[in-house]
Write a protein that holds these residues in place. Structure first.
Motif, mmCIF file in Angstrom:
data_model
loop_
_atom_site.group_PDB
_atom_site.id
_atom_site.type_symbol
_atom_site.label_atom_id
_atom_site.label_comp_id
_atom_site.label_asym_id
_atom_site.label_seq_id
_atom_site.Cartn_x
_atom_site.Cartn_y
_atom_site.Cartn_z
ATOM 1 N N TYR A 112 0.851 -1.187 0.000
ATOM 2 C CA TYR A 112 0.000 0.000 0.000
ATOM 3 C C TYR A 112 0.886 1.236 0.000
ATOM 4 O O TYR A 112 1.928 1.269 0.677
ATOM 5 C CB TYR A 112 -0.893 0.055 1.247
ATOM 6 C CG TYR A 112 -2.008 -0.954 1.247
ATOM 7 C CD1 TYR A 112 -3.195 -0.696 0.550
ATOM 8 C CD2 TYR A 112 -1.891 -2.156 1.930
ATOM 9 C CE1 TYR A 112 -4.231 -1.625 0.551
ATOM 10 C CE2 TYR A 112 -2.926 -3.081 1.932
ATOM 11 C CZ TYR A 112 -4.087 -2.806 1.243
ATOM 12 O OH TYR A 112 -5.116 -3.723 1.238
ATOM 13 N N SER A 113 0.457 2.265 -0.710
ATOM 14 C CA SER A 113 1.199 3.523 -0.685
ATOM 15 C C SER A 113 0.750 4.365 0.503
ATOM 16 O O SER A 113 -0.362 4.199 1.024
ATOM 17 C CB SER A 113 0.997 4.300 -1.989
ATOM 18 O OG SER A 113 -0.368 4.608 -2.188
ATOM 19 N N THR A 114 1.613 5.277 0.926
ATOM 20 C CA THR A 114 1.251 6.238 1.968
ATOM 21 C C THR A 114 0.370 7.325 1.350
ATOM 22 O O THR A 114 0.411 7.560 0.134
ATOM 23 C CB THR A 114 2.511 6.861 2.583
ATOM 24 O OG1 THR A 114 3.341 7.389 1.535
ATOM 25 C CG2 THR A 114 3.304 5.829 3.372
ATOM 26 N N PRO A 115 -0.430 8.010 2.160
ATOM 27 C CA PRO A 115 -1.345 9.019 1.606
ATOM 28 C C PRO A 115 -0.653 10.136 0.830
ATOM 29 O O PRO A 115 -1.241 10.703 -0.090
ATOM 30 C CB PRO A 115 -2.046 9.574 2.852
ATOM 31 C CG PRO A 115 -2.012 8.456 3.826
ATOM 32 C CD PRO A 115 -0.690 7.782 3.595
ATOM 33 N N ASP A 116 0.619 10.435 1.180
ATOM 34 C CA ASP A 116 1.318 11.502 0.469
ATOM 35 C C ASP A 116 1.965 11.033 -0.831
ATOM 36 O O ASP A 116 2.564 11.827 -1.559
ATOM 37 C CB ASP A 116 2.378 12.158 1.374
ATOM 38 C CG ASP A 116 3.444 11.172 1.857
ATOM 39 O OD1 ASP A 116 3.507 10.029 1.349
ATOM 40 O OD2 ASP A 116 4.209 11.546 2.770
ATOM 41 N N GLY A 117 1.839 9.739 -1.140
ATOM 42 C CA GLY A 117 2.377 9.213 -2.390
ATOM 43 C C GLY A 117 3.885 9.144 -2.446
ATOM 44 O O GLY A 117 4.465 8.950 -3.519
ATOM 45 N N LYS A 118 4.538 9.246 -1.298
ATOM 46 C CA LYS A 118 6.006 9.273 -1.280
ATOM 47 C C LYS A 118 6.634 7.916 -0.987
ATOM 48 O O LYS A 118 7.820 7.712 -1.257
ATOM 49 C CB LYS A 118 6.492 10.295 -0.255
ATOM 50 C CG LYS A 118 6.142 11.730 -0.620
ATOM 51 C CD LYS A 118 6.660 12.713 0.424
ATOM 52 C CE LYS A 118 6.324 14.160 0.017
ATOM 53 N NZ LYS A 118 6.798 15.127 1.034
ATOM 54 N N SER A 119 5.858 6.995 -0.431
ATOM 55 C CA SER A 119 6.406 5.695 -0.051
ATOM 56 C C SER A 119 5.398 4.593 -0.337
ATOM 57 O O SER A 119 4.194 4.848 -0.451
ATOM 58 C CB SER A 119 6.765 5.670 1.447
ATOM 59 O OG SER A 119 7.685 6.691 1.779
ATOM 60 N N VAL A 120 5.906 3.360 -0.426
ATOM 61 C CA VAL A 120 5.045 2.194 -0.519
ATOM 62 C C VAL A 120 5.470 1.217 0.561
ATOM 63 O O VAL A 120 6.669 1.016 0.801
ATOM 64 C CB VAL A 120 5.103 1.532 -1.915
ATOM 65 C CG1 VAL A 120 6.499 1.025 -2.255
ATOM 66 C CG2 VAL A 120 4.075 0.422 -2.039
ATOM 67 N N VAL A 121 4.487 0.658 1.260
ATOM 68 C CA VAL A 121 4.728 -0.277 2.360
ATOM 69 C C VAL A 121 4.438 -1.679 1.854
ATOM 70 O O VAL A 121 3.379 -1.936 1.271
ATOM 71 C CB VAL A 121 3.859 0.088 3.571
ATOM 72 C CG1 VAL A 121 4.017 -0.947 4.681
ATOM 73 C CG2 VAL A 121 4.239 1.476 4.079
ATOM 74 N N VAL A 122 5.389 -2.604 2.067
ATOM 75 C CA VAL A 122 5.347 -3.932 1.448
ATOM 76 C C VAL A 122 5.550 -5.018 2.497
ATOM 77 O O VAL A 122 6.459 -4.918 3.338
ATOM 78 C CB VAL A 122 6.460 -4.060 0.380
ATOM 79 C CG1 VAL A 122 6.405 -5.426 -0.300
ATOM 80 C CG2 VAL A 122 6.371 -2.940 -0.643
ATOM 81 N N SER A 123 4.703 -6.059 2.471
ATOM 82 C CA SER A 123 4.958 -7.239 3.298
ATOM 83 C C SER A 123 5.739 -8.249 2.475
ATOM 84 O O SER A 123 5.433 -8.487 1.306
ATOM 85 C CB SER A 123 3.647 -7.862 3.806
ATOM 86 O OG SER A 123 2.813 -8.283 2.749
#
Length: 421
Positions: A112-123
């Protein structure tokens, strides 16, 4: 360690290791404390290429053309070294690779991306962690090792600030701050937690545990060996258990004693009064009424004559794996994983549309404009869009090795990939 001892330990660990993979969550509001707004962001789809360790970023509608690619394992050498230095971690890592990974590392399950579009969080299942990756540089912002030895499906809260991740070996769901990776809370589940869903008001988290899906004890009479499978509903603020739903009793009540109660991917109706869910081994899905606590309808979908009825040949027990709903609630889209098709189903009548040929489709989500169902074809290394209105395929887009989860998210408007790629 001798080869025979290694094989013995791997076999023992394999019985403890959970499976892969499964509904997409709508893109969150794109506003952050720094003043970034939706006008400066672009809605996209992230496609996780599980065996390759990459995520392709594509347009969220239209021609679904590629925009960029992310390496989600930039620290792979360090992670492998740490695993090799710990015999227990090595056992689980090897068991995951040889079991649910079908001879491959599982490097990206969900994102999922962060709301600011600067990062993506990955399992990352094989590395038993969750990481945040900077979309501008490709560097890791933070890393959270989950309890146990494998991470799995995630869900993001409606406001985009929290991410829930299943730690499948420890029967735990961790809830993290999406920006910092700090744990906000956690809760216990049934055996092998899998899918997570936040309710649209953000007040509750539904977790589905699926038990041991990579054993060969797949006959209906052996179902009891699969473990404690249930839906756990918790308060998303306190993480206290609100309700437990065991579908075994609900299935038995309608005479389906031989059906598995391992709830796989699921999708709520827009008003969240109905839950549509798949179970292990079944070529179809169920409708569950939340208020009455009953299964109200059963839909059996066509079998592919070329698909063996030998349950041990179904990848991780999932004959069908992937279900999503059109935003207006009129249509469902189902991925017939082992039957090599996807189809759009009318929600009112449960009549399926054309069977769209697909190679081991492993997920189904909804396009950004709500007009298409998008499936991942893990056997063909592509994603395919199916028009909700006609039930027909519109376009396929090549991606990386073994795509599974597909999620809507955001990147900065001019983003085309990390500078390090």
């Amino acid at each position: 360690m001798s080869a025979s001892r290694s094989r013995h330990l791997c076999a023992m660990a394999a019985a403890l290791v959970l499976t892969v993979t499964a509904p997409a969550t709508a893109a969150v509001s794109a506003t952050d404390a720094d003043g970034a707004t939706a006008a400066s962001l672009r809605e996209v789809m992230f496609v996780g290429n599980n065996w390759e360790g990459t995520a392709d970023v594509i347009k969220s509608s239209g021609d679904f053309a590629k925009i960029g690619r992310i390496n989600v394992v930039p620290d792979k050498a360090a992670r492998i070294a740490a695993i090799n230095a710990d015999p227990i971690k090595w056992i689980y890592y090897t068991a995951i690779r040889n079991g649910v990974g079908e001879g491959h590392d599982q490097l990206v399950d969900d994102m999922y991306s962060t709301p600011d579009g600067k990062s993506v969080v990955v399992s990352r299942p094989s590395f038993a962690d969750v990481v945040s990756i900077d979309l501008a540089t490709g560097a890791i912002n933070w890393r959270f090792p989950v309890s146990g030895y494998r991470s799995d499906h995630m869900a993001v809260s409606p406001d985009g600030t929290r991410v829930a991740v299943s730690a499948s070996i420890s029967n735990t769901v961790h809830v993290l701050n999406i920006n910092t990776g700090a744990q906000i809370g956690s809760f216990k589940t049934g055996d092998k937690p899998h899918e997570n869903i936040f309710t649209k008001d953000g007040k509750y988290i539904w977790n589905m545990s699926i038990g041991d899906v990579n054993t060969s004890q797949d006959a209906p009479w052996q179902d009891f060996t699969k473990g404690d499978r249930k839906i756990t509903v918790v308060d998303a603020a306190t993480f206290q258990q609100v309700k437990v739903i065991d579908m075994r009793d609900r299935l038995n009540a309608i005479g389906l004693n031989d059906y598995s109660d391992a709830v796989r991917p699921a999708a709520f109706s827009p008003d969240e009064s109905k839950l549509y869910f798949q179970v292990s081994f079944f070529n179809g899905f169920f409708e569950y009424d939340v208020a009455t606590d009953k299964i109200t309808r059963t839909k059996t979908l066509p079998k592919n004559p070329a698909t063996s009825d030998d349950r041990t040949t179904f990848v991780n027990d999932s004959r069908h794996h992937g279900i999503s709903m059109k935003p207006d609630g009129t249509k469902l889209c189902v991925a017939g994983t082992m039957d090599d098709y996807a189809t759009v189903v009318d929600r009112a009548t449960l009549q399926e549309g054309p069977l769209v040929p697909a190679s081991k489709p492993y997920w189904a989500t909804v396009s950004g404009d709500g007009k298409s169902c998008v499936i991942s074809e893990s056997g063909a290394d592509q994603v395919t869009a199916i028009d909700f209105a006609t039930g027909q395929k519109t376009v396929s887009v090549p991606v990386g090795d073994h795509p599974q989860r597909v999620r809507l998210g955001h990147v900065e408007a001019d983003w085309t990939g990390p500078a390090t790629n």
